[in-house]
Design a protein around this motif. Structure first.
Motif, PDB file in Angstrom:
ATOM      1  N   ALA A  39       0.831  -1.213   0.000  1.00 12.10           N
ATOM      2  CA  ALA A  39       0.000   0.000   0.000  1.00 12.10           C
ATOM      3  C   ALA A  39       0.864   1.262   0.000  1.00 12.10           C
ATOM      4  O   ALA A  39       0.379   2.346  -0.324  1.00 12.10           O
ATOM      5  N   LEU A  40       2.144   1.118   0.378  1.00 15.95           N
ATOM      6  CA  LEU A  40       3.008   2.299   0.459  1.00 15.95           C
ATOM      7  C   LEU A  40       3.629   2.657  -0.895  1.00 15.95           C
ATOM      8  O   LEU A  40       4.316   3.667  -1.005  1.00 15.95           O
ATOM      9  N   ALA A  41       3.407   1.806  -1.913  1.00 12.28           N
ATOM     10  CA  ALA A  41       4.031   2.079  -3.220  1.00 12.28           C
ATOM     11  C   ALA A  41       3.386   3.318  -3.836  1.00 12.28           C
ATOM     12  O   ALA A  41       2.204   3.291  -4.173  1.00 12.28           O
ATOM     13  N   PRO A  42       4.147   4.419  -3.989  1.00 11.71           N
ATOM     14  CA  PRO A  42       3.531   5.631  -4.548  1.00 11.71           C
ATOM     15  C   PRO A  42       3.149   5.423  -6.007  1.00 11.71           C
ATOM     16  O   PRO A  42       3.810   4.671  -6.723  1.00 11.71           O
ATOM     17  N   GLU A  43       2.098   6.082  -6.422  1.00  8.41           N
ATOM     18  CA  GLU A  43       1.625   5.975  -7.805  1.00  8.41           C
ATOM     19  C   GLU A  43       2.484   6.897  -8.672  1.00  8.41           C
ATOM     20  O   GLU A  43       2.515   8.108  -8.451  1.00  8.41           O
ATOM     21  N   MET A  44       3.227   6.342  -9.620  1.00  8.86           N
ATOM     22  CA  MET A  44       4.053   7.180 -10.505  1.00  8.86           C
ATOM     23  C   MET A  44       3.308   7.246 -11.840  1.00  8.86           C
ATOM     24  O   MET A  44       3.626   6.503 -12.781  1.00  8.86           O
ATOM     25  N   SER A  45       2.315   8.122 -11.904  1.00  6.86           N
ATOM     26  CA  SER A  45       1.410   8.083 -13.059  1.00  6.86           C
ATOM     27  C   SER A  45       2.119   8.440 -14.367  1.00  6.86           C
ATOM     28  O   SER A  45       1.840   7.830 -15.401  1.00  6.86           O
ATOM     29  N   ALA A  46       3.047   9.413 -14.341  1.00  6.17           N
ATOM     30  CA  ALA A  46       3.709   9.824 -15.584  1.00  6.17           C
ATOM     31  C   ALA A  46       4.492   8.648 -16.170  1.00  6.17           C
ATOM     32  O   ALA A  46       4.489   8.413 -17.387  1.00  6.17           O
ATOM     33  N   ILE A  47       5.122   7.887 -15.284  1.00  2.45           N
ATOM     34  CA  ILE A  47       5.929   6.754 -15.761  1.00  2.45           C
ATOM     35  C   ILE A  47       5.002   5.647 -16.273  1.00  2.45           C
ATOM     36  O   ILE A  47       5.270   5.027 -17.301  1.00  2.45           O
ATOM     37  N   ARG A  48       3.908   5.439 -15.563  1.00  6.89           N
ATOM     38  CA  ARG A  48       2.945   4.417 -16.029  1.00  6.89           C
ATOM     39  C   ARG A  48       2.399   4.797 -17.403  1.00  6.89           C
ATOM     40  O   ARG A  48       2.227   3.954 -18.276  1.00  6.89           O
ATOM     41  N   ARG A  49       2.156   6.099 -17.592  1.00  4.05           N
ATOM     42  CA  ARG A  49       1.641   6.559 -18.897  1.00  4.05           C
ATOM     43  C   ARG A  49       2.681   6.278 -19.994  1.00  4.05           C
ATOM     44  O   ARG A  49       2.337   5.854 -21.084  1.00  4.05           O
ATOM     45  N   ALA A  50       3.966   6.505 -19.668  1.00  4.20           N
ATOM     46  CA  ALA A  50       5.034   6.259 -20.664  1.00  4.20           C
ATOM     47  C   ALA A  50       5.051   4.779 -21.049  1.00  4.20           C
ATOM     48  O   ALA A  50       5.219   4.424 -22.221  1.00  4.20           O
ATOM     49  N   LEU A  51       4.840   3.908 -20.049  1.00  5.65           N
ATOM     50  CA  LEU A  51       4.810   2.458 -20.336  1.00  5.65           C
ATOM     51  C   LEU A  51       3.574   2.093 -21.158  1.00  5.65           C
ATOM     52  O   LEU A  51       3.651   1.300 -22.097  1.00  5.65           O
TER      53      LEU A  51
END
Ligand code: ATP
Length: 434
Positions: free
Chosen positions: A414-426
């Motif tokens: 649950a502590l894993a921060p959401e890295m949305s920009a990186i997820r979008r790149a993937l």
């Protein structure tokens, strides 16, 4: 009355047996050393000192090697060289220490060369040479290898700091990313690299830190920790996308610092501070090697440039690199040497080629290279690591089993921060594929 005195006596005896017996049991190796090993080794040090000093050119004659005989200058080896003065050996928990007063004109380097001779003459596991003060050299002998059965070290918990094992001195082996922002970990196959990475992730998992994995061996090693990783790249194409997105994020962090008049994210107020990111790369060679095709070469070059940018600028912006590899050499590409120069923390497990040990430690500590090369295949998890003071030490990671590592990753998922920009790149990559 007599009855209560007898009861008190019995209780006192029982307490003595439990407390002292337990102490003796727990400290048996140390007691054993103090009672038998220390006196014997002290005798060896005192009785062999003159001979060892003479054979290793540590003794110096009080008379000059040239003299006048009438009108002639005579050169030769003067008789009776005098060995340097030593203190009485002082016992430590793991061995003993001897302080040596240098002869005028001597440097600690001569004693470093003689370290092996001391090991054999005193029949000890290792002798370390340091110079705590000008004109003095401290010889620290370790009786047996403390890393054969290392105890559990403890260290105060701190953000971006991981207690990964125990040092040869018995102290805690800590990877503190705020002190040394980037790390290079080298080691042949089955030397203990992945176990060390697992330990690092287990230690960072409960902290407010984003963990990003790059494991181009199909995610076989870092895939175990997916639940706690914010993103995981399993091939080089994904790695390029993630690193590219991180470089963009780095620029945003720079802008945030500039507009707040801060020189690092740690000077920003809590509300504005972005989450620190630790990028863990398992097998650097997979990022740098190309199969000769044009696209493959371009990808490798991109990886090299992006990693270098992150390493050069990331430290103050809370972007940290931990790069592991079996072999690290300039043949991987010109970018590797430049990247190495930015990775201040170095850890070298057993390696197969002297070049990797030299590349990992040689530019910082020449004498550590030989020690790293002497690590045997049976010494799994043993490594030579650099310290914050610029010195080095042998150390052994705490064994973290795969099950423990997976459990820790799941516990703190649950502590894993959401890295949305990186997820979008993937996601954009997947879109391109369709
Ligand atoms: N600190 C340690 N103490 C005891 N055993 C260890 C330690 N570290 C690793 N080992 C053992 O060594 C073996 C190999 O470790 P590990 O898988 O970490 O090596 P590796 O260098 O990552 O190998 P590869 O490159 O093939 O993945 C494992 O079986 C592990 O149990």
């Amino acid at each position: 009355m007599n009855g209560s005195i007898a009861l008190a006596l019995v209780l006192a005896v029982l307490a003595w047996v439990f407390v002292v017996g337990d102490l003796l049991r727990r400290h048996r190796p140390a007691w054993h050393w103090y009672l038998t090993g220390y006196p014997a080794t002290t005798c060896r040090v005192l009785f062999t000192w003159r001979k060892v000093a003479l054979l290793n050119d540590l003794s110096v004659s009080r008379r000059p090697p040239r003299g006048l005989l009438g009108d002639l200058v005579v050169k030769g080896d003067p008789l009776r060289p005098v060995a340097p003065r030593i203190s009485f050996p002082r016992a430590t928990r793991l061995g003993l220490t001897v302080m040596v007063r240098l002869h005028a004109g001597q440097t600690p380097a001569t004693y470093l060369k003689a370290a092996d001779a001391f090991v054999h003459a005193w029949k000890v596991h290792a002798v370390r040479v340091t110079s705590p003060e000008r004109g003095l050299v401290l010889l620290t002998a370790t009786a047996t290898d403390p890393l054969l059965r290392p105890g559990l070290a403890t260290a105060p918990a701190a953000l971006l700091s991981a207690l990964v094992g125990v040092l040869e001195s018995g102290g805690a082996w800590v990877m503190d990313l705020r002190l040394i922002p980037h790390w290079l970990i080298a080691g042949a196959t089955r030397s203990g690299k992945s176990t060390l990475l697992a330990r690092l992730i287990t230690q960072l998992a409960p902290q407010p830190v984003a963990l990003i994995g790059i494991d181009c061996k199909g995610g076989m090693e870092l895939g175990l920790f997916t639940s706690r990783l914010s993103v995981l790249a399993t091939c080089r194409r994904e790695a390029v996308a993630i690193l590219g997105a991180l470089v963009v994020d780095m620029q945003d962090r720079m802008n945030a610092c500039r507009s707040a008049g801060a020189r690092s994210i740690w000077e920003l107020p809590d509300s504005l501070r972005p989450v620190p990111v630790v990028v863990i790369v398992d097998e650097i060679a997979e990022l740098y090697l190309s199969d000769g095709r044009r696209e493959s070469k371009a990808e490798a070059e991109q990886c090299s440039v992006l990693l270098l940018r992150l390493a050069q600028l990331g430290a103050a912006l809370g972007l940290h690199l931990v790069v592991a590899g079996q072999r690290v050499g300039s043949d991987l590409g010109p970018g590797v040497t430049a990247l190495r120069a930015q990775l201040g923390g170095r850890i070298c497990h057993r390696v197969n080629d002297p070049g990797t040990a030299e590349m990992t430690l040689g530019d910082l500590n020449k004498d550590a290279v030989a020690v790293a090369q002497s690590i045997t295949a049976t010494e799994r998890g043993v490594a030579v690591c650099t310290g914050p003071d610029g010195g080095w030490s042998r150390a052994r990671s705490h064994l973290t089993t795969t099950e423990e590592a997976i459990a820790a990753a799941q516990r703190h998922s649950a502590l894993a921060p959401e890295m949305s920009a990186i997820r979008r790149a993937l996601a954009a990559l997947e879109g391109d594929d369709k």
